[in-house]
Design an enzyme around this catalytic site. Structure first.
Site, short mmCIF file in Angstrom:
data_model
loop_
_atom_site.label_atom_id
_atom_site.label_comp_id
_atom_site.label_asym_id
_atom_site.label_seq_id
_atom_site.Cartn_x
_atom_site.Cartn_y
_atom_site.Cartn_z
N ASN A 90 0.88 -1.28 -0.20
CA ASN A 90 0.15 0.03 0.01
C ASN A 90 0.80 1.27 0.05
O ASN A 90 1.52 1.50 1.05
CB ASN A 90 -0.90 -0.14 1.32
N LYS A 92 -0.03 4.34 -0.43
CA LYS A 92 -0.38 5.49 0.11
C LYS A 92 -0.24 6.68 -0.85
O LYS A 92 -0.42 6.38 -1.99
CB LYS A 92 0.14 5.81 1.56
N HIS A 151 -9.54 0.79 4.41
CA HIS A 151 -8.55 0.98 5.15
C HIS A 151 -8.47 2.12 6.52
O HIS A 151 -9.31 3.04 6.29
CB HIS A 151 -7.18 1.73 3.98
N GLU A 179 -6.96 4.53 7.31
CA GLU A 179 -7.12 6.15 6.94
C GLU A 179 -8.03 6.41 6.34
O GLU A 179 -8.53 7.76 6.46
CB GLU A 179 -5.61 6.31 6.22
N GLU A 196 -5.34 -4.76 10.52
CA GLU A 196 -4.39 -3.59 10.69
C GLU A 196 -4.39 -2.80 11.90
O GLU A 196 -5.35 -2.15 12.14
CB GLU A 196 -4.18 -2.58 9.40
N GLY A 256 2.36 2.57 10.69
CA GLY A 256 3.35 3.62 10.44
C GLY A 256 3.93 4.15 11.64
O GLY A 256 4.80 5.29 11.67
N SER A 273 3.56 -1.94 10.33
CA SER A 273 4.98 -1.82 10.54
C SER A 273 5.56 -3.29 10.20
O SER A 273 6.35 -3.69 10.77
CB SER A 273 5.34 -1.27 11.85
P1 13P Z 1 2.91 0.70 7.63
O1 13P Z 1 3.60 -0.84 7.09
O2 13P Z 1 3.72 1.72 7.19
O3 13P Z 1 2.93 0.63 9.16
O4 13P Z 1 1.56 0.72 7.12
C1 13P Z 1 0.66 -0.15 7.29
C2 13P Z 1 -0.64 -0.02 6.42
O5 13P Z 1 -1.39 0.96 6.80
C3 13P Z 1 -0.77 -0.96 5.18
O6 13P Z 1 -2.05 -0.54 4.52
#
Ligand code: 13P
Length: 250
Positions: free
Chosen positions: A10, A12, A96, A98, A168, A174, A214
Protein backbone atom coordinates in the site's frame (compact mmCIF):
# COMPACT_ATOMS: atom_id res chain seq x y z
CA UNK A 1 -5.85 -26.73 1.18
CA UNK A 2 -3.14 -24.36 2.42
CA UNK A 3 -3.95 -20.73 1.78
CA UNK A 4 -1.66 -18.94 -0.68
CA UNK A 5 -0.26 -15.84 0.93
CA UNK A 6 -0.82 -12.39 -0.56
CA UNK A 7 1.94 -9.86 -0.02
CA UNK A 8 0.62 -6.41 -0.83
CA UNK A 9 2.15 -2.95 -1.04
CA UNK A 10 0.00 0.00 0.00
CA UNK A 11 1.92 2.98 -1.30
CA UNK A 12 -0.56 5.46 0.18
CA UNK A 13 -0.05 9.01 -1.22
CA UNK A 14 3.54 8.51 -2.34
CA UNK A 15 5.38 8.45 -5.69
CA UNK A 16 5.08 10.25 -9.01
CA UNK A 17 4.49 8.24 -12.20
CA UNK A 18 8.23 8.32 -12.97
CA UNK A 19 9.05 7.04 -9.46
CA UNK A 20 6.37 4.38 -9.70
CA UNK A 21 7.71 3.17 -13.05
CA UNK A 22 11.26 3.08 -11.66
CA UNK A 23 10.01 1.00 -8.72
CA UNK A 24 8.31 -1.58 -10.95
CA UNK A 25 11.30 -1.81 -13.30
CA UNK A 26 13.62 -2.47 -10.35
CA UNK A 27 11.18 -4.70 -8.45
CA UNK A 28 10.09 -7.16 -11.14
CA UNK A 29 13.54 -8.76 -11.61
CA UNK A 30 13.82 -9.18 -7.82
CA UNK A 31 10.63 -11.29 -7.68
CA UNK A 32 10.77 -12.90 -11.12
CA UNK A 33 9.51 -16.48 -10.95
CA UNK A 34 8.30 -16.08 -7.36
CA UNK A 35 5.02 -18.00 -7.26
CA UNK A 36 4.89 -19.20 -3.65
CA UNK A 37 2.89 -16.05 -2.83
CA UNK A 38 0.68 -13.63 -4.70
CA UNK A 39 2.07 -10.11 -5.00
CA UNK A 40 0.04 -6.93 -5.42
CA UNK A 41 0.77 -3.22 -5.58
CA UNK A 42 -1.76 -0.58 -4.51
CA UNK A 43 -0.69 2.83 -5.87
CA UNK A 44 -2.64 6.10 -6.00
CA UNK A 45 -5.24 6.34 -8.80
CA UNK A 46 -3.14 8.61 -11.06
CA UNK A 47 -0.34 6.02 -10.98
CA UNK A 48 -2.51 3.05 -11.93
CA UNK A 49 -2.07 3.14 -15.74
CA UNK A 50 1.71 3.56 -15.41
CA UNK A 51 2.11 0.78 -12.86
CA UNK A 52 -0.25 -1.60 -14.67
CA UNK A 53 1.56 -1.05 -17.96
CA UNK A 54 4.96 -1.56 -16.32
CA UNK A 55 3.81 -4.76 -14.55
CA UNK A 56 1.99 -6.22 -17.55
CA UNK A 57 2.60 -9.95 -18.04
CA UNK A 58 4.41 -10.27 -14.70
CA UNK A 59 3.53 -12.05 -11.46
CA UNK A 60 2.54 -8.75 -9.86
CA UNK A 61 -1.10 -7.64 -9.69
CA UNK A 62 -2.17 -4.03 -9.33
CA UNK A 63 -5.15 -2.56 -7.53
CA UNK A 64 -6.68 0.60 -6.14
CA UNK A 65 -6.39 1.92 -2.59
CA UNK A 66 -10.05 2.91 -2.66
CA UNK A 67 -13.09 2.73 -4.92
CA UNK A 68 -16.58 4.18 -4.84
CA UNK A 69 -19.60 1.94 -4.39
CA UNK A 70 -21.67 3.65 -7.09
CA UNK A 71 -21.46 2.51 -10.70
CA UNK A 72 -20.87 6.10 -11.87
CA UNK A 73 -22.18 9.54 -11.10
CA UNK A 74 -21.55 12.97 -9.64
CA UNK A 75 -18.98 11.91 -7.03
CA UNK A 76 -16.14 14.39 -7.45
CA UNK A 77 -12.73 12.92 -6.76
CA UNK A 78 -13.85 9.29 -6.68
CA UNK A 79 -12.97 6.26 -8.83
CA UNK A 80 -15.48 3.67 -10.02
CA UNK A 81 -14.99 -0.07 -10.41
CA UNK A 82 -15.51 0.25 -14.16
CA UNK A 83 -12.77 2.86 -14.34
CA UNK A 84 -10.43 0.65 -12.33
CA UNK A 85 -11.14 -2.40 -14.49
CA UNK A 86 -10.81 -0.39 -17.71
CA UNK A 87 -7.18 0.42 -16.89
CA UNK A 88 -6.49 -3.19 -15.87
CA UNK A 89 -6.77 -3.03 -12.07
CA UNK A 90 -7.77 -6.35 -10.48
CA UNK A 91 -7.79 -5.64 -6.74
CA UNK A 92 -8.93 -2.93 -4.36
CA UNK A 93 -8.39 -2.07 -0.73
CA UNK A 94 -11.62 -1.29 1.13
CA UNK A 95 -11.99 0.44 4.48
CA UNK A 96 -8.34 1.15 5.22
CA UNK A 97 -8.08 2.74 8.66
CA UNK A 98 -6.87 5.99 7.07
CA UNK A 99 -10.07 6.06 5.02
CA UNK A 100 -12.08 5.40 8.16
CA UNK A 101 -10.16 8.02 10.17
CA UNK A 102 -9.78 10.89 7.68
CA UNK A 103 -12.64 10.29 5.24
CA UNK A 104 -15.35 9.12 7.63
CA UNK A 105 -15.68 5.71 6.04
CA UNK A 106 -18.10 3.61 8.07
CA UNK A 107 -18.80 -0.11 8.19
CA UNK A 108 -21.90 0.61 6.12
CA UNK A 109 -19.84 2.26 3.37
CA UNK A 110 -17.30 -0.57 3.54
CA UNK A 111 -20.15 -3.02 3.06
CA UNK A 112 -21.48 -1.16 0.00
CA UNK A 113 -18.02 -1.04 -1.53
CA UNK A 114 -17.53 -4.75 -0.89
CA UNK A 115 -20.77 -5.57 -2.70
CA UNK A 116 -19.78 -3.44 -5.71
CA UNK A 117 -16.27 -4.90 -5.88
CA UNK A 118 -17.59 -8.47 -5.80
CA UNK A 119 -20.19 -7.65 -8.44
CA UNK A 120 -17.37 -6.46 -10.70
CA UNK A 121 -15.08 -9.42 -10.05
CA UNK A 122 -12.42 -7.24 -8.43
CA UNK A 123 -10.59 -8.82 -5.48
CA UNK A 124 -11.50 -6.86 -2.33
CA UNK A 125 -9.05 -6.52 0.54
CA UNK A 126 -11.22 -5.44 3.46
CA UNK A 127 -9.24 -3.72 6.21
CA UNK A 128 -10.17 -3.92 9.89
CA UNK A 129 -8.37 -3.11 13.11
CA UNK A 130 -8.65 -1.51 16.50
CA UNK A 131 -7.22 1.82 17.66
CA UNK A 132 -4.94 1.99 20.70
CA UNK A 133 -7.66 3.12 23.12
CA UNK A 134 -9.81 0.16 22.10
CA UNK A 135 -6.96 -2.29 22.66
CA UNK A 136 -6.15 -0.73 26.02
CA UNK A 137 -9.82 -0.95 27.03
CA UNK A 138 -9.83 -4.64 26.09
CA UNK A 139 -12.28 -3.97 23.25
CA UNK A 140 -10.23 -5.44 20.40
CA UNK A 141 -12.42 -8.52 19.93
CA UNK A 142 -15.62 -6.47 19.98
CA UNK A 143 -14.27 -3.97 17.46
CA UNK A 144 -13.07 -6.67 15.07
CA UNK A 145 -16.36 -8.57 15.27
CA UNK A 146 -18.36 -5.40 14.66
CA UNK A 147 -16.21 -4.39 11.68
CA UNK A 148 -16.36 -7.88 10.14
CA UNK A 149 -20.11 -8.25 10.69
CA UNK A 150 -20.66 -4.75 9.29
CA UNK A 151 -18.55 -5.44 6.21
CA UNK A 152 -20.28 -8.74 5.49
CA UNK A 153 -23.94 -7.66 5.63
CA UNK A 154 -25.75 -9.34 2.75
CA UNK A 155 -22.70 -11.35 1.70
CA UNK A 156 -23.40 -15.07 1.22
CA UNK A 157 -21.00 -18.01 1.35
CA UNK A 158 -21.37 -18.36 -2.44
CA UNK A 159 -20.18 -14.79 -2.99
CA UNK A 160 -17.35 -14.82 -0.47
CA UNK A 161 -14.49 -16.69 -2.19
CA UNK A 162 -12.61 -13.65 -3.53
CA UNK A 163 -12.69 -11.75 -0.24
CA UNK A 164 -9.39 -11.05 1.50
CA UNK A 165 -9.29 -9.49 4.96
CA UNK A 166 -6.42 -7.39 6.30
CA UNK A 167 -6.00 -7.04 10.05
CA UNK A 168 -4.23 -3.74 10.66
CA UNK A 169 -4.10 -2.61 14.28
CA UNK A 170 -4.20 1.17 13.88
CA UNK A 171 -1.61 1.73 16.62
CA UNK A 172 0.89 -0.31 14.59
CA UNK A 173 0.48 1.61 11.34
CA UNK A 174 3.43 3.83 10.52
CA UNK A 175 4.58 3.81 14.12
CA UNK A 176 7.28 1.16 14.01
CA UNK A 177 5.29 -0.69 16.69
CA UNK A 178 4.41 -4.10 15.34
CA UNK A 179 1.88 -6.43 16.90
CA UNK A 180 3.71 -9.45 18.26
CA UNK A 181 3.03 -12.60 16.26
CA UNK A 182 0.92 -13.81 19.21
CA UNK A 183 -1.20 -10.66 19.19
CA UNK A 184 -1.70 -10.88 15.44
CA UNK A 185 -2.55 -14.58 15.60
CA UNK A 186 -5.10 -13.96 18.36
CA UNK A 187 -6.76 -11.20 16.32
CA UNK A 188 -6.78 -13.34 13.18
CA UNK A 189 -8.46 -16.16 15.10
CA UNK A 190 -11.18 -13.77 16.29
CA UNK A 191 -11.72 -12.60 12.71
CA UNK A 192 -11.77 -16.15 11.32
CA UNK A 193 -14.25 -17.24 13.99
CA UNK A 194 -16.53 -14.34 13.12
CA UNK A 195 -16.34 -15.25 9.42
CA UNK A 196 -17.20 -18.84 10.39
CA UNK A 197 -20.18 -17.66 12.39
CA UNK A 198 -21.48 -15.54 9.50
CA UNK A 199 -20.49 -17.52 6.41
CA UNK A 200 -19.68 -21.03 7.62
CA UNK A 201 -16.60 -23.07 8.43
CA UNK A 202 -15.62 -23.70 4.82
CA UNK A 203 -15.44 -20.01 3.90
CA UNK A 204 -13.61 -19.25 7.14
CA UNK A 205 -10.99 -21.93 6.50
CA UNK A 206 -10.34 -20.55 3.02
CA UNK A 207 -10.41 -16.79 3.65
CA UNK A 208 -7.02 -15.13 3.61
CA UNK A 209 -6.29 -12.79 6.50
CA UNK A 210 -3.28 -10.51 6.03
CA UNK A 211 -1.45 -8.67 8.78
CA UNK A 212 -0.52 -5.01 8.36
CA UNK A 213 1.23 -2.51 10.61
CA UNK A 214 4.97 -1.81 10.51
CA UNK A 215 5.83 -4.98 8.60
CA UNK A 216 9.54 -4.80 7.69
CA UNK A 217 12.01 -7.23 6.14
CA UNK A 218 13.31 -8.16 9.60
CA UNK A 219 9.94 -9.02 11.15
CA UNK A 220 8.17 -10.44 8.09
CA UNK A 221 9.14 -14.06 8.69
CA UNK A 222 8.00 -14.11 12.30
CA UNK A 223 4.60 -12.72 11.26
CA UNK A 224 3.81 -14.24 7.86
CA UNK A 225 5.39 -17.51 8.96
CA UNK A 226 2.46 -18.06 11.34
CA UNK A 227 -0.12 -20.48 10.03
CA UNK A 228 -2.90 -18.00 10.87
CA UNK A 229 -1.27 -15.15 8.95
CA UNK A 230 -1.84 -15.38 5.21
CA UNK A 231 0.31 -12.53 4.02
CA UNK A 232 1.00 -8.88 4.69
CA UNK A 233 -0.24 -5.42 3.77
CA UNK A 234 2.85 -3.25 3.84
CA UNK A 235 3.03 0.54 3.90
CA UNK A 236 6.37 2.27 4.49
CA UNK A 237 8.57 -0.76 3.80
CA UNK A 238 6.88 -1.32 0.43
CA UNK A 239 8.15 1.95 -1.06
CA UNK A 240 11.63 0.63 -1.90
CA UNK A 241 11.99 -2.31 -4.31
CA UNK A 242 14.65 -4.17 -2.32
CA UNK A 243 12.81 -3.80 0.97
CA UNK A 244 9.46 -4.94 -0.45
CA UNK A 245 11.12 -7.80 -2.35
CA UNK A 246 12.75 -8.95 0.89
CA UNK A 247 9.31 -9.06 2.52
CA UNK A 248 7.84 -10.97 -0.43
CA UNK A 249 10.63 -13.51 -0.03
CA UNK A 250 10.28 -13.71 3.77
P1 13P B 1 3.06 0.69 7.64
O1 13P B 1 3.61 -0.60 7.08
O2 13P B 1 3.76 1.91 7.14
O3 13P B 1 2.91 0.62 9.12
O4 13P B 1 1.56 0.83 7.04
C1 13P B 1 0.68 -0.23 7.16
C2 13P B 1 -0.52 0.03 6.35
O5 13P B 1 -1.31 0.89 6.68
C3 13P B 1 -0.72 -0.76 5.14
O6 13P B 1 -2.00 -0.59 4.63
Amino acid sequence: MPRKALIAANWKMFKTPAEAKAFVDAFLPLVAGHDRDEIALFPSPVLLPTVIEAAKGSNVAVGAQNIHFAEEGAYTGETSLNQLKAVGGTHTLIGHSERRQYFAETDEIVNKKLHTALKHGVVPVVCVGEVLAEREADKTADVLKTQIAGALVGITAEMAAPIVIAYEPVWAIGTGKTATPEMAVDAHKIIRAEVAKLLGAEVAAAVRILYGGSVKPDNATSLIGQEEIDGALVGGASLKPDSFAAIVKY
